[in-house]
Design a protein around this motif. Structure first.
Motif, mmCIF file in Angstrom:
data_model
loop_
_atom_site.group_PDB
_atom_site.id
_atom_site.type_symbol
_atom_site.label_atom_id
_atom_site.label_comp_id
_atom_site.label_asym_id
_atom_site.label_seq_id
_atom_site.Cartn_x
_atom_site.Cartn_y
_atom_site.Cartn_z
ATOM 1 N N GLN A 47 -32.550 32.298 -10.842
ATOM 2 C CA GLN A 47 -31.235 31.667 -10.808
ATOM 3 C C GLN A 47 -30.216 32.450 -11.625
ATOM 4 O OE1 GLN A 47 -30.718 27.883 -12.854
ATOM 5 N NE2 GLN A 47 -29.652 27.058 -11.077
ATOM 6 N N TYR A 51 -26.856 34.288 -10.185
ATOM 7 C CA TYR A 51 -25.522 33.897 -10.632
ATOM 8 C C TYR A 51 -24.815 35.030 -11.373
ATOM 9 C CZ TYR A 51 -26.327 29.067 -9.253
ATOM 10 O OH TYR A 51 -26.543 27.927 -8.534
ATOM 11 N N GLU A 87 -24.171 27.904 -14.109
ATOM 12 C CA GLU A 87 -23.521 27.118 -13.071
ATOM 13 C C GLU A 87 -22.857 28.053 -12.072
ATOM 14 O OE1 GLU A 87 -20.734 24.434 -14.720
ATOM 15 O OE2 GLU A 87 -22.233 23.001 -15.434
ATOM 16 N N SER A 88 -22.976 27.708 -10.809
ATOM 17 C CA SER A 88 -22.370 28.547 -9.770
ATOM 18 C C SER A 88 -20.854 28.572 -9.896
ATOM 19 C CB SER A 88 -22.775 28.026 -8.393
ATOM 20 O OG SER A 88 -22.406 26.656 -8.245
ATOM 21 N N THR A 89 -20.270 27.423 -10.244
ATOM 22 C CA THR A 89 -18.810 27.376 -10.360
ATOM 23 C C THR A 89 -18.318 28.280 -11.483
ATOM 24 O OG1 THR A 89 -19.058 25.400 -11.734
ATOM 25 C CG2 THR A 89 -18.622 25.061 -9.415
ATOM 26 N N THR A 90 -19.027 28.263 -12.605
ATOM 27 C CA THR A 90 -18.638 29.125 -13.724
ATOM 28 C C THR A 90 -18.740 30.595 -13.345
ATOM 29 O OG1 THR A 90 -19.461 27.448 -15.267
ATOM 30 C CG2 THR A 90 -19.095 29.661 -16.144
ATOM 31 N N LEU A 148 -16.129 21.106 -5.287
ATOM 32 C CA LEU A 148 -17.488 21.640 -5.151
ATOM 33 C C LEU A 148 -17.742 22.159 -3.744
ATOM 34 C CD1 LEU A 148 -19.487 18.960 -7.172
ATOM 35 C CD2 LEU A 148 -18.869 21.276 -7.880
#
Length: 234
Positions: A47, A51, A87-90, A148
């Protein structure tokens, strides 16, 4: 009859609550914690590598970034049961902010990304000190779902070139998507087959062998295949 009173917690427990949990650790927790740690690590390793790529950094940067974060959370975290990770968003927002400023220089990119992480961390500490957590409650559920969903679409389009071997231009969503569609004839068959097999293994393991860490399995076998068949040169 005697009555015992519990005094206030020592000052250091408020600063490093995780240390208090470690000092009061029970042997009966060990087996479950080891199992949970191995399980989380099996998913966390691929992961953080993925990322890091989403953030525009080398995969190894994700491994180096997560190690001190986990060690610090063991001391500063207030929950024994919380699982922490990237986190993917970060990662996506990091790439969006840093990419235009780095101007294609990998060293400058890494420096800016590290500076951004430190700045955001300091702002979070200030927000904690000012008790601004209530601001998150002001965001409505539809806004969060839309945000999201948008992040998910951006990540999908960003990963399409890596899954197909099609080179695209542009960094925004629609220009990158249109570039991918226009150059779809340049798809690299070997890359697509590799991606299809990897995704097939992921979904198969997740459906039929839930106790097996599918992402870690794909990373191990994928790395072995790349090394064995010299896929880097193809």
């Amino acid at each position: 009859m005697s009555q015992s009173s519990v005094g206030p917690a020592p000052w250091w427990r408020r600063l490093v609550p995780g240390l208090g949990a470690l000092l009061g650790y029970r042997r009966s927790w060990l087996r479950g914690d080891v199992l949970a740690g191995v399980t989380v690590a099996a998913y966390l390793v691929p992961q953080v590598m993925a990322y890091a790529g989403v953030a525009g950094l080398p995969p190894v940067a994700g491994l180096w970034a997560i190690l001190p974060a986990l060690a610090l959370y063991a001391l500063l975290g207030s929950s024994r049961l919380l699982s922490v990770g990237p986190e993917s968003t970060t990662a996506l927002m990091t790439a969006t902010v840093v990419g235009p400023l780095a101007a294609g220089d990998p060293a400058r990119y890494a420096t800016l990304a590290a500076t951004l992480a430190i700045a955001v961390g300091l702002l979070c500490v200030l927000a904690w000190a000012a008790r601004l957590g209530f601001v998150a409650d002001l965001l409505s559920r539809p806004v969060l779902i839309g945000y999201l969903a948008g992040v998910a679409l951006i990540m999908i389009v960003d990963q399409l070139p890596k899954l197909t071997g099609v080179r695209t231009t542009g960094s925004a969503f629609f220009p990158q998507l249109w570039s991918f569609v226009r150059h779809l004839a340049r798809v690299h068959v070997a890359t697509v087959l590799f991606a299809v097999v990897a995704l097939g293994v992921l979904f198969t393991v997740a459906h039929f062998f839930r106790a097996v860490p599918g992402p870690l399995l794909v990373v191990v076998f994928g790395t072995a295949a790349v090394s064995l068949f010299d896929l880097d040169d193809r």
